[in-house]
Write an enzyme that holds these catalytic residues in place. Structure first.
Site, mmCIF file in Angstrom:
data_model
loop_
_atom_site.group_PDB
_atom_site.id
_atom_site.type_symbol
_atom_site.label_atom_id
_atom_site.label_comp_id
_atom_site.label_asym_id
_atom_site.label_seq_id
_atom_site.Cartn_x
_atom_site.Cartn_y
_atom_site.Cartn_z
ATOM 1 N N LYS A 627 0.724 -1.272 -0.092
ATOM 2 C CA LYS A 627 -0.136 -0.102 -0.050
ATOM 3 C C LYS A 627 1.367 1.002 0.028
ATOM 4 C CE LYS A 627 -1.880 -1.729 4.018
ATOM 5 N NZ LYS A 627 -3.306 -1.429 4.180
ATOM 6 N N ARG A 628 0.160 2.168 0.023
ATOM 7 C CA ARG A 628 1.232 3.358 0.188
ATOM 8 C C ARG A 628 2.093 3.558 0.806
ATOM 9 N NH1 ARG A 628 0.881 7.729 -3.083
ATOM 10 N NH2 ARG A 628 1.001 9.195 -1.613
ATOM 11 N N LYS A 633 0.127 3.666 8.037
ATOM 12 C CA LYS A 633 -0.235 2.656 7.803
ATOM 13 C C LYS A 633 0.929 1.907 8.031
ATOM 14 C CE LYS A 633 -2.464 3.650 3.312
ATOM 15 N NZ LYS A 633 -3.746 3.142 3.499
ATOM 16 N N THR A 735 -9.417 -0.747 1.017
ATOM 17 C CA THR A 735 -10.102 -1.316 0.478
ATOM 18 C C THR A 735 -8.768 -3.135 0.412
ATOM 19 O OG1 THR A 735 -9.161 0.100 -1.310
ATOM 20 C CG2 THR A 735 -11.477 0.032 -0.828
ATOM 21 N N LYS A 739 -9.199 -7.519 -0.508
ATOM 22 C CA LYS A 739 -8.580 -7.852 -1.912
ATOM 23 C C LYS A 739 -8.466 -8.461 -1.544
ATOM 24 C CE LYS A 739 -7.454 -3.303 -3.921
ATOM 25 N NZ LYS A 739 -6.663 -2.477 -4.102
HETATM 26 C C1 LIG Z 1 -6.001 -1.273 -3.879
HETATM 27 C C2 LIG Z 1 -4.893 -0.935 -4.007
HETATM 28 C C3 LIG Z 1 -4.347 0.467 -2.656
HETATM 29 C C4 LIG Z 1 -5.015 0.684 -1.192
HETATM 30 O O1 LIG Z 1 -4.803 -0.536 -0.685
HETATM 31 P P1 LIG Z 1 -4.839 -0.355 0.959
HETATM 32 O O2 LIG Z 1 -4.730 -1.244 1.976
HETATM 33 O O3 LIG Z 1 -7.273 0.117 0.750
HETATM 34 O O4 LIG Z 1 -4.513 1.003 1.237
HETATM 35 C C5 LIG Z 1 -3.686 1.231 -2.949
HETATM 36 N N1 LIG Z 1 -3.346 0.994 -4.435
HETATM 37 C C6 LIG Z 1 -3.373 0.216 -5.234
HETATM 38 C C7 LIG Z 1 -2.621 0.165 -7.010
HETATM 39 C C8 LIG Z 1 -4.641 -0.494 -5.040
HETATM 40 O O5 LIG Z 1 -4.717 -1.395 -5.752
#
Ligand SMILES: *Cc1c(COP(=O)(O)O)cnc(C)c1O
Length: 892
Positions: A627-628, A633, A735, A739
């Protein structure tokens, strides 16, 4: 407009609706049907016919442009040749290669095949697009405008193939040509027009709106260079422009005729008319042109197609001819360069408070173009602006587009002559706003002087809105001077700024949070006073993800297994996934589920070997944090615990440890030094661990560069464990968590964002929950968090911080990670030290469960089983019912 022509068009539209979908459906089933031979004829030129039926272009608003001497054309586009076999499809693709790309089959590169295939598919999509657009027009259905500064789309090839049901036939058609579909797939650049979750949400929502046949229009900016490309050199992040358009974009249609002028600066003149009414005339200092590019968005099973319209900026006069003639060739282009800079790059969303004027220009640019487009469309169809809220819902994805609220009022009052009160009511009835963050530094607030200079008329409107808003507030009994200052649209405490969140709140009929916890916190914190004033306004819509991309496409092996085990219905109704709970008890099924995962891990290991030259054991536990990179985080918490595990392995050179691979990926905002230092730490730790023979291969750490949607699609199906470890109360929803769980990776995480609801759906037994709750975090902060005690109480943590501080991972540069140690020992704003022990214990619980493989796979399968709720189809259905007050085209 002549009555005849209008009638002809209505007729054309109606007949198109009747015949095209039937023809297409029949075609998909391989039945040949020649409906267009009925031959409805109207006297429109090709250009206007297309406009009338589909493109919805402003050309029709203009005086008659038809050429009367042309031959009549069919109102309905002739159907494409039916695809009855892989050979038919192969021929269609080859035709595109030759006539669309201009190559022959012998010299075509994989990239050429991609473009040819995309063109061939686009034809199939356009047929449905026309039908969908016509159906919306014919029924006068409410339209949803989804305004977002970000659409993190990724690649579109497999979205299109999957949703049209054409993956297998395409694979066969290409194989016939000696071309491998999977390699063709890899040549498509990622459309990275977003930073992270917020932008990806917009993309998932577009797909779900199309799937549910909700007439939805995505509106945003067509950035020439989206989010930067990340390269890692010597463990450090370097940013390069992402050039996703350099090889063209076969999915989009440029619409040079759909262009609007966007004004900036200048002054406002108050003009009194004969009757003494005052009106305002804005004399802008600068005008920029917004040009539309449309991309069709196909829903599941190809039943409905929506549009994503992205704006590109250019100068009204691209060349200053007089300057050019004076020999100043660069100066002659300056205006165009300045104008184009608006759609040049995407800003990192959670960098330092974006004081950049360019960012505000971007926001106004796309909001204004979108509203002008929306009003034009509405007026042409209904002619009555007062029914706007019945026919249009505008969703603001975060505050970035919220300047649209005063812009709509300006357009209604100054341009269309409505009364102020009418305009305000229309705006509130039309807009709704999604909040995505409670972090104070991420709440947009524009300096008043900047607003006054760049958008003088809007600033006047905001002042007037504020006066009325504060007057209503003052009339309330519970309002004090202190709460008035909080309620005001203008923050006076930091050098006068316009609070965009407050603007979005008061200008909307609904304001939603993105998870139950986040919505609760919104009511209690940032919007507490506004919530008191408008107690019915805040609603929750928990985020979701599109299962088509994140399961069907990303994990075809698992999808095949699910269809085999649960039946084809699982493709249309995710509730069927619950059937997995019984199957989790079946050893045979568990084995097949585990085999899918292993295949995905082998594929990921191959990628890592090829790109990073690190060898991964596919039988190790793949522990994934992607994630970022942001302090909230807490990638730092993860890498600290990794160091502690490394210490433990070295301390007991003969003991058994569960083999683990720590996988990280993510970009840090270019100006976010601490986050970039965390990337460096991860890479330095990785190098030390991966090259240390005493680790005996039990632990590997890898940082995969340039995280994007495609990389996520490869990594997530290969994950055994999902790291969702944000400081509780700081992740609005997440999100990524959804996934992973959908693909069967249990969460190790805090009770934050949507993790809370995932626990409710998959069961607390199927997750590894640790750490402080949001309430406890707030309490610690309130009493003044002192990390020294936590560090003193945890020998393992103390050793890890000492090691970082003394340069164990930065030989020759002991000071390198001092800023990290300083933050941990000093403020520790993200309570890393508070949660360290609890996190480490949760990791040992993970190890224990891994040793009981039967229990592990039961847990894994139960995650997939419980995820139906987190489909973005459910989220969109919630928005449609509770916020947009609209329905599917298919139910009307
Ligand atoms: C789903 C997704 C995110 C969001 O990830 P989080 O874990 O919810 O911060 C960020 N970047 C990409 C490329 C994603 O597919």
């Amino acid at each position: 407009m002549g009555g005849d022509r209008a009638d002809a068009r209505r007729f054309a539209v109606r007949s198109a609706c009747r015949t095209v979908p039937a023809a297409l459906d029949a075609e998909l089933r391989g039945v040949k049907l020649r409906c267009s031979e009925a031959g409805f004829h109207v006297s429109l030129t090709a250009k206007n016919e297309k406009a009338a039926l589909m493109n919805d272009t402003p050309t029709q608003d203009r005086p008659d442009q038809t050429r009367r001497d042309t031959k009549p054309l069919a109102a309905v586009p002739p159907p494409l040749p039916p695809i009855r076999s892989a050979q038919d499809w192969r021929d269609a693709i080859v035709a595109k290669l030759i006539y669309g790309v201009g190559k022959n089959v012998f010299t075509a590169s994989e990239r050429d095949w991609f473009v040819a295939l995309a063109f061939a598919l686009r034809d199939r999509v356009v047929e449905r697009w026309i039908a969908s657009t016509n159906a919306i027009y014919e029924r006068g259905h409410k339209r949803v405008y989804y305004l977002s500064l970000e659409f993190l789309i990724g690649r579109l090839l497999f979205d299109t193939l999957t949703n049209l049901g054409m993956v297998d036939i395409t694979r066969a058609a290409l194989a016939d040509l000696g071309v491998d579909l999977d390699r063709v797939r890899e040549t498509e650049p990622d459309a990275a027009l977003g930073n992270g979750g917020l932008g990806r949400l917009a993309a998932c929502f577009m797909e779900s709106m199309a799937t549910l046949a909700i007439p939805g229009y995505g509106y945003g900016i067509r950035y020439d260079n989206g989010l930067f490309r990340q390269a890692i050199h010597e463990g450090r992040q370097h940013e390069f422009p992402e050039d996703w358009l350099s090889v063209g974009n076969p999915w989009e249609f440029e619409r040079p005729e759909i262009a609007y002028d966007i004004a900036f600066g200048g002054r406002v003149e108050a003009v009194r008319d004969d009757e003494g009414e005052i009106s305002h005339v804005w004399h802008p200092g600068e005008v920029v042109r917004a040009v539309a590019y449309d991309t069709p968005v196909v829903g599941w099973r190809g039943r409905h197609v929506n549009s994503l319209r992205l704006w590109s900026a250019r100068a009204v006069d691209p060349l200053q001819l007089d300057t050019f003639n004076l020999g100043d060739y660069v100066g002659a282009l300056a205006q165009d360069v300045r104008a184009q800079s608006i759609s040049r790059v995407l800003y990192p969303s959670d960098a330092t408070p974006a004081g950049q004027e360019l960012r505000l220009r971007q926001e106004y640019f796309f909001a204004s173009a979108t509203l002008q487009d929306m009003l034009r469309r509405h007026l042409r169809h209904y002619g009555d602006l007062r029914i706007l809220p019945e026919k249009v819902a505008i969703q603001l994805n975060d505050t970035h587009p919220s300047i649209a609220i005063p812009e709509l009022i300006r357009l209604l009052v100054d341009v269309h002559g409505l009364l102020w009160d009418e305009a305000w009511e229309i705006a509130q009835g039309t807009f709704s706003y999604t909040n995505h963050t409670l972090l104070p530094e991420a709440l947009e607030a524009w300096p008043v002087p900047l607003m006054e200079r760049l958008l003088p008329r809007h600033m006047q409107i905001i002042y007037l809105l504020n006066a009325e808003h504060l007057e209503r507030a003052r009339a309330r009994e519970d309002v004090t001077d202190g709460s008035l200052a909080t309620l005001s649209l203008i923050d006076e405490s930091h050098g006068r700024r316009v609070r965009m969140g407050t603007l979005a709140f008061i200008g909307s009929h609904r304001v939603n949070g993105v998870s139950a916890l986040h919505t609760e916190l919104m009511r209690g914190t940032v919007f507490r006073e506004l919530h008191g004033m408008f107690p019915d306004r805040i609603a929750n819509v928990t985020n979701g993800i599109t299962f088509r991309r994140w399961l069907f496409e990303a994990n075809p092996g698992l999808m095949r297994l699910l269809v085999e085990a649960l039946g084809e219905q699982v493709c249309d109704d995710p509730a069927e996934l619950a059937g997995l709970r019984d199957l989790a008890q079946d050893a045979g099924f568990r084995g097949r589920f585990a085999a899918c995962r292993r295949d995905n891990k082998v594929r990921l290991a191959r990628w890592v070997r090829d790109h990073l030259r690190v060898k991964l054991d596919p039988d190790a536990l793949f522990d994934v944090h992607i994630k970022r990179i942001h302090e909230y985080k807490r990638q730092l918490l993860n890498i600290l615990e990794t160091i502690a595990l490394y210490d433990a392995i070295r301390a007991r050179p003969t003991a058994h440890f569960v083999p683990r691979v720590k996988i990280f990926a993510g970009k840090a905002a270019a100006s976010y030094h601490q986050a970039k230092l965390i990337i460096k730490l991860i890479n330095d730790v990785a190098r030390a661990i991966n090259s240390d023979p005493t680790v005996r291969g039990l632990l590997k750490v890898v940082f995969l560069p340039n995280f994007n949607v495609s990389l996520a699609e490869m990594i997530i199906p290969a994950a055994d464990l999902s790291e969702q470890i944000s400081t509780a109360g700081m992740e609005a929803s997440g999100t990524g968590n959804m996934k992973f769980a959908l693909n069967g990776a249990p969460i190790i995480g805090t009770l934050d964002g949507a993790n809370v609801e995932i626990r409710d759906h998959v069961g607390a037994d199927n997750m590894f929950i640790f750490g402080l709750t949001a309430e406890e975090v707030a309490a610690r902060k309130a009493e003044g968090w002192r990390p020294a005690e936590a560090i003193a109480a945890s020998p393992a943590l103390g050793e890890v911080i000492d090691a970082i501080e003394s340069g164990v991972f930065s030989p020759g540069d002991a000071a390198r990670f001092h800023p990290i140690a300083r933050e941990l020992r000093g403020e520790d704003r993200f309570l890393v030290t508070a949660d360290f022990d609890s996190y480490a214990q949760a990791q040992r619980a993970v190890d224990r469960l891994w040793l009981d493989q039967e229990a592990w796979w039961r847990m894994s399968i139960n995650n997939t089983a419980g995820m139906a709720y987190f489909s973005s189809d459910r989220a969109i259905a919630d928005y449609a019912r509770d916020i947009w007050r609209t329905t599917s085209l298919e139910t009307t």
